[in-house]
Write a protein that holds these residues in place. Structure first.
Motif, PDB file in Angstrom:
ATOM      1  N   GLN A 232     -22.009   3.948  32.302  1.00 56.14           N
ATOM      2  CA  GLN A 232     -21.423   2.826  33.042  1.00 56.14           C
ATOM      3  C   GLN A 232     -22.431   2.141  33.971  1.00 56.14           C
ATOM      4  OE1 GLN A 232     -17.225   4.194  34.497  1.00 56.14           O
ATOM      5  NE2 GLN A 232     -18.591   5.948  34.354  1.00 56.14           N
ATOM      6  N   ARG A 233     -22.228   0.835  34.127  1.00 55.71           N
ATOM      7  CA  ARG A 233     -23.034   0.059  35.057  1.00 55.71           C
ATOM      8  C   ARG A 233     -22.088  -0.890  35.790  1.00 55.71           C
ATOM      9  NH1 ARG A 233     -26.282  -3.828  30.814  1.00 55.71           N
ATOM     10  NH2 ARG A 233     -25.067  -5.705  31.220  1.00 55.71           N
TER      11      ARG A 233
ATOM     12  N   ASP B 271     -15.485   1.748  34.351  1.00 58.88           N
ATOM     13  CA  ASP B 271     -15.038   1.700  32.952  1.00 58.88           C
ATOM     14  C   ASP B 271     -14.018   2.786  32.633  1.00 58.88           C
ATOM     15  OD1 ASP B 271     -16.816  -0.350  32.617  1.00 58.88           O
ATOM     16  OD2 ASP B 271     -18.284   0.806  31.472  1.00 58.88           O
ATOM     17  N   LEU B 272     -13.528   3.483  33.652  1.00 57.24           N
ATOM     18  CA  LEU B 272     -12.626   4.605  33.362  1.00 57.24           C
ATOM     19  C   LEU B 272     -11.364   4.139  32.643  1.00 57.24           C
ATOM     20  CD1 LEU B 272     -11.824   7.561  33.546  1.00 57.24           C
ATOM     21  CD2 LEU B 272     -10.927   7.122  35.834  1.00 57.24           C
TER      22      LEU B 272
ATOM     23  N   ILE C 119     -14.540  12.830  28.704  1.00 55.54           N
ATOM     24  CA  ILE C 119     -15.205  13.746  29.638  1.00 55.54           C
ATOM     25  C   ILE C 119     -16.241  12.954  30.418  1.00 55.54           C
ATOM     26  CG2 ILE C 119     -16.836  14.541  27.825  1.00 55.54           C
ATOM     27  CD1 ILE C 119     -17.049  17.200  29.324  1.00 55.54           C
ATOM     28  N   ALA C 120     -16.310  13.209  31.721  1.00 60.50           N
ATOM     29  CA  ALA C 120     -17.288  12.504  32.559  1.00 60.50           C
ATOM     30  C   ALA C 120     -18.292  13.511  33.088  1.00 60.50           C
ATOM     31  CB  ALA C 120     -16.579  11.798  33.711  1.00 60.50           C
ATOM     32  N   ALA C 121     -19.565  13.295  32.781  1.00 64.39           N
ATOM     33  CA  ALA C 121     -20.613  14.186  33.282  1.00 64.39           C
ATOM     34  C   ALA C 121     -20.721  14.013  34.789  1.00 64.39           C
ATOM     35  CB  ALA C 121     -21.946  13.851  32.623  1.00 64.39           C
TER      36      ALA C 121
ATOM     37  N   LEU D  77     -18.372   9.782  29.504  1.00 67.80           N
ATOM     38  CA  LEU D  77     -18.753   8.799  30.521  1.00 67.80           C
ATOM     39  C   LEU D  77     -19.921   9.345  31.339  1.00 67.80           C
ATOM     40  CD1 LEU D  77     -15.277   7.624  31.895  1.00 67.80           C
ATOM     41  CD2 LEU D  77     -16.797   6.411  30.324  1.00 67.80           C
ATOM     42  N   SER D  78     -20.945   8.528  31.431  1.00 70.35           N
ATOM     43  CA  SER D  78     -22.022   8.813  32.365  1.00 70.35           C
ATOM     44  C   SER D  78     -22.108   7.563  33.240  1.00 70.35           C
ATOM     45  CB  SER D  78     -23.312   9.064  31.585  1.00 70.35           C
ATOM     46  OG  SER D  78     -24.416   9.181  32.464  1.00 70.35           O
ATOM     47  N   ASP D  79     -23.126   7.444  34.055  1.00 70.98           N
ATOM     48  CA  ASP D  79     -23.304   6.198  34.796  1.00 70.98           C
ATOM     49  C   ASP D  79     -24.771   6.010  35.132  1.00 70.98           C
ATOM     50  OD1 ASP D  79     -23.953   7.474  37.315  1.00 70.98           O
ATOM     51  OD2 ASP D  79     -21.828   7.903  37.566  1.00 70.98           O
TER      52      ASP D  79
END
Ligand SMILES: Cc1ncc(C[n+]2csc(CCOP(=O)(O)OP(=O)(O)O)c2C)c(N)n1
Ligand code: SF4
Lengths: 621, 336
Positions: free
Chosen positions: A350-351, A366-367, A383-385, A412-414
């Protein structure tokens, strides 16, 4: 070759022992600040400190030189204690020009160390930074221990013997700054000397020599100048024993994918289209073709996700990677993947959004798109790291769920964890979980028709792959009859299939870990998710140390939620959900559990500072 | 002991699903010829995969007793890319319509062709959107009156073969749904080609666009309105009475009346390294010219699936098979 570390004698000045330091290096995007930051991080990690970093760069590749828009920064915290963030207030700030100074100084602690390249504060530089008077002269720097270093001049002098032109000599400034910073914090120069040798030694020996000379000049400057009375020492942190390596989030994700492929005895296919901040996963995976990795740089994100689905149909471990705008394009393809009930992984780094938004900045916005951003009833596991190193584990878990339940999984990362770095304890390969994957084997036509949508105890359908005799079948996006997989417009079947696809995901709650709570059983609960783990954890610890009854729980899996989440939420008088968005997890939590969760929301393209979280928590705790 | 392989018949490629196209639709013929082609070339059910987008034509995979994927609108080439890159031993066919391939999927079509993925693309060109009930398509002519263009289309049409050639296509061909023999022969040639083969098939949509290809389909007119391409042969049509000659860069129709002989005509060269000639042929349109059918271009170039897999082989040879422990230990590490 023997590296001349002996030319960097240990300091004769007194050295003060401190538990941790937060340093930010700021300069023009062309000044090599990211390189300097990476070296400082690696060196600190190698000396056993716990480290956490926050690189911050402009969206433009070459913003006009010397302007505020062109400022590139790299922040690192290294510590003798376990840390979870790159730090809030800066103990030291290095500024290569006025633009860097003016945009960063407010983060420097009062009486923190400010090192400036005084050679780049002339009228022209000030004008580029849109400054009337020099901040070095108008009192701006008074609250700090400001040290003026004529870096340009000193660097030119130091590298003169190499015969490099002024233009090239000036490029060595960052190594001068590095020498000074390394001296100040007692860092080992050996890894950097090795880096210089590897990078330039063969290709451009005179550049290598110039960088070494600049590094040494910076080091010697620290030792000789009377501006510094002492150096600072940060001793090694007590990390759990093991062998460590410094990793960035995108790299850890890529390695986790490579590992997951190995553990499931699959070959990996990546379909991807370049986009900040996800491209480095494509770059990293492209290096590992000897693991059987095939990377396809598609013509767009739609082709990227579709190619991955094609590879999944063929029996590969399929992955597609992107960021918000690209995930928006992938929506229809993701819907097909879930209809086909094929395993694959979709990664959203995500940005800042919406639209092109803030490409190089971080956000958690972006969730809801991950949860709901497709047509029809189309839930996916998400799953979000939670940190750079956790990206490795997240990739493995995602593939476990994908294959066990035959479902595409979103990770999901960011931007913050993708480019941030921290020590990663290298796992023993044997300790990693095997990921069992099987394909039904061929059968001669026996009269028994093959049922491509016949389900096992996990509601997973058989992953029958082309090439297998007797199992020919057709899949597609039209609703299909359970069992046979034939196109079906039957109303009851449609309801059944929609519910079955959702039920598979709910069942994954049996597989994922239950939620841990750190802290008391009642009072206030801080519930976080994704990349804000470190700052939330640090903030809660601070509040606990201040005597508050505050607990912390951190979600990695968001669909499904851990089984015990509802029960945990009900124990607390207050639930605070800090997010880098306007309250997306809060919406989900309120809806699912009917708890009156409060939000603390920041949408500035920046991670949380621990101090602002502490303030927000203590306001309700 | 007999080692004879079971010989599959066209019927063995038929799935158990009812075919749902409108009675009289040109798609039926293409389906029938495809089954015949697969039987003739000795294809295996299990190693053949049909991938399609969305449209009437794209229902095709459901009717074949092979592996199949009815994907999403316009994207079949992308699915095929992932599949063929990872499973190069499979025979992959892409079935698409003129809207599917040239409108929503134009980008993917262009890129799969330039990459030269070893697949066969069959574009069912009915010059209309069939499944959505009759809007004009990217191949509809200017002035075409449809539900969405009551005053006539103002979009200049695309020529599918020009697109394929511009995208550096290595195999570009055209046939007609009802020219059974020609269609079978063309699809066979396509299946033999290594690289992307692109075949446009004139297909009649008798419900929304009936008769647009009638000039090329009708026994009465087709000799005058089409010219059959054969490698190395002169372009002769109208039962040997007329031919195509090049005048500079321009083709012209000439009468073979004694003043002009066959030797003056344009000779077809599908293997020419440059696509200039194929381009000239692709731009010959009815009614000014007879429209060429057959293979316009057939040249060899490395395929994408070959390339992507060769890099894996090379990497393994040079670096050894991937070893996780070695990967994890690469670069700087420290032990606590
Ligand atoms: C994303 C998306 N947009 C629009 C549609 C509606 N749609 C289905 S088929 C089609 C056009 C089909 O035309 P063509 O490709 O020529 O195939 P034909 O039906 O004529 O065989 C359209 C617009 C869709 N299914 N998906
Ligand atoms: S609408 Fe046209 S193309 Fe579609 S099935 Fe009917 S006749 Fe064929």
């Amino acid at each position: 070759m023997i590296l001349p570390t002996d030319q960097f004698p240990p300091t004769q000045k007194p050295s003060e022992s401190v538990s941790g330091v937060t340093v930010r290096l700021a300069g023009d995007s062309g000044d090599g600040m990211q390189l300097l930051g990476t070296q400082l991080t690696n060196t600190s990690a190698l000396s056993g400190n716990d480290v956490a970093t926050f690189p911050d760069f402009p969206a433009e590749i070459r913003a006009p030189r010397g302007t505020r828009a062109g400022v590139s920064g790299f922040q690192v915290q290294f510590s003798a204690e376990e840390i979870f963030t790159p730090g809030d207030g800066l103990d030291a700030l290095v500024c290569m020009n006025p633009a860097a100074l003016i945009t960063n100084i407010s983060d420097l602690k009062k009486s923190g160390i400010l090192i400036v390249n005084s050679d780049s504060f002339d009228a022209k530089d000030l004008k580029l930074a849109k400054l009337e008077v020099s901040p070095l002269e108008d009192g701006t720097t008074d609250p700090y221990r400001t040290i003026h270093v004529p870096m340009t001049k000193l660097t030119r002098g130091a590298v003169e013997s190499t015969g490099l032109s002024t233009k090239f000599a000036d490029r060595c400034k960052n190594f001068f700054a590095m020498g000074l910073v390394f001296w100040l914090f007692g860092r080992d120069v050996e890894p950097t000397l090795r880096f210089i040798d590897n990078k330039f030694g063969k290709k451009a020996p005179e550049v290598a020599e110039a960088n070494r000379l600049a590094l040494k000049a910076g080091w010697n400057y620290g030792e000789t100048t009377e501006d510094f009375a002492s150096t600072y020492q940060v001793s090694a942190a007590e990390l759990p024993s093991g062998t460590y390596k410094n990793v960035m989030g995108n790299q850890a994700l890529a390695w986790g994918l490579v590992a997951a492929a190995k553990l499931s005895e699959k070959e990996l296919f990546l379909g991807s289209y370049p986009i900040t901040p996800a491209s480095d996963i494509l770059h990293e995976l492209s290096k590992h073709k000897n693991f059987g990795v095939r990377t396809f740089q598609a013509e767009d994100e739609i082709a990227a996700v579709c190619s991955a689905i094609g590879a999944a149909f063929g029996g590969s471990m399929a992955v597609t990677t992107s960021s918000g705008p690209g995930i928006a394009l992938k929506g229809e393809g993701m819907g097909l993947a879930l209809m086909l009930e094929l395993p694959m992984i979709i990664i959203d780094v995500q940005r800042g959004g919406p639209s092109t938004g803030l490409p190089t900045k971080t956000e958690q916005s972006d969730l809801l798109m991950a949860m709901h951003g497709r047509n029809g009833e189309s839930p996916l596991p998400v799953i979000a790291a939670c940190s750079p190193a956790d990206c490795f584990q997240a990739a493995i878990e995602a593939w476990q769920v994908a294959t066990k339940y035959m479902v595409p999984v979103m990770i999901l990362s960011d931007g913050y964890i993708a480019n941030g770095a921290e020590p990663w304890r290298i796992p023993e390969v044997d300790s990693l979980p095997k990921i069992p994957v099987s394909h039904p084997s061929g059968q001669k036509l026996s009269g028994e028709p093959f049922l491509p949508y016949k389900r096992d105890e996990n509601l997973a359908r058989p992953w029958a792959i082309p090439g297998t005799e007797g199992l020919m079948h057709r899949v597609g996006g039209l609703e299909k009859e359970d069992g046979t997989g034939n196109v079906s417009y039957d109303p009851d079947n449609h309801q059944h299939m929609v519910e079955t696809r959702a039920r598979k995901i709910a069942m994954a709650a049996d597989f994922i870990d239950e939620l841990d709570v750190d802290g008391p059983e009642n009072g206030t609960l801080v519930l976080s998710w994704g990349g804000t783990y470190g700052s939330c954890r640090t903030a809660v610890k601070t509040c606990q140390a201040n005597g508050k009854s505050v607990a912390h729980a951190h979600l990695r899996w968001i669909n499904p939620f851990p089984k015990n989440l509802g029960e945990i939420l009900k124990r607390y008088d207050n639930v605070l959900i800090p997010e880098l968005n306007t309250g997306q997890l809060r919406l989900l939590i309120r809806n699912e559990f009917m708890v009156d969760a409060k939000g603390f929301n920041k949408i500035k393209g920046k991670p949380f500072a621990v101090s602002e979280l502490v303030e927000a928590i203590e306001a309700i705790a | 002991m007999s080692t004879e392989l079971p010989v599959l018949k066209a019927k063995d490629f038929e799935s158990d699903q009812d075919v749902r196209w409108c009675p009289g639709c040109g798609d039926y013929s293409i389906l029938a010829q495809m089954k015949k082609v697969l039987a003739d070339i000795g294809a295996k059910q299990e190693s053949t995969v049909f991938v399609s987008g969305i449209g009437c034509s794209s229902r095709f995979p459901y009717y074949m007793n092979t592996y199949g994927m009815h994907s999403i609108h316009g994207r079949a080439p992308a699915f095929a890319t992932g599949l063929k890159s990872t499973r190069p031993e499979l025979d992959v066919w892409v079935i698409t319509g003129d809207g599917d391939a040239l409108s929503i999927g134009g980008n993917h079509l262009m890129h799969v062709i330039r990459r030269n993925l070893d697949i066969n693309i069959v574009l069912f060109n009915n010059s209309i959107y069939g499944l959505t009930k009759g809007q004009y398509s990217p191949t509809s002519k200017i002035g075409k009156v449809t539900k969405s263009t009551p005053r006539g289309s103002i979009d200049h049409p695309l020529n599918p073969l020009s697109i394929a050639l511009a995208a550096e296509g290595t195999f570009v061909a055209r046939s007609v749904d009802s020219h059974i023999k020609h269609l079978v022969a063309t699809l066979k040639r396509a299946s033999e080609h290594k690289g992307t083969s692109f075949v446009e098939v004139y297909q009649n949509c008798n419900v929304f666009n009936d008769g647009i290809w009638e000039y090329a389909k009708s026994k009465k007119t087709k000799d005058e309105t089409t010219v059959v391409l054969e490698h190395g042969k002169p372009l002769v049509f109208a039962n040997g009475k007329k031919g195509i000659r090049l005048n500079g860069f321009e083709p012209e129709v000439v009468e073979l009346d004694g003043n002009v002989s066959v030797d003056d005509l344009l000779f077809h060269d599908e293997k020419s390294t440059q696509p200039h000639l194929a381009n000239v042929l692709a731009r010959m349109r009815h009614p000014e010219f007879p429209e060429p059918i057959g293979v316009f271009r057939a040249v060899e170039r490395q395929t994408y699936d070959e390339g992507i897999n060769q890099q894996v082989v090379d990497a393994r040879e040079e670096q050894g098979d991937g070893d996780l422990a070695k990967l994890f230990a690469s670069g700087d590490t420290w032990t606590v």
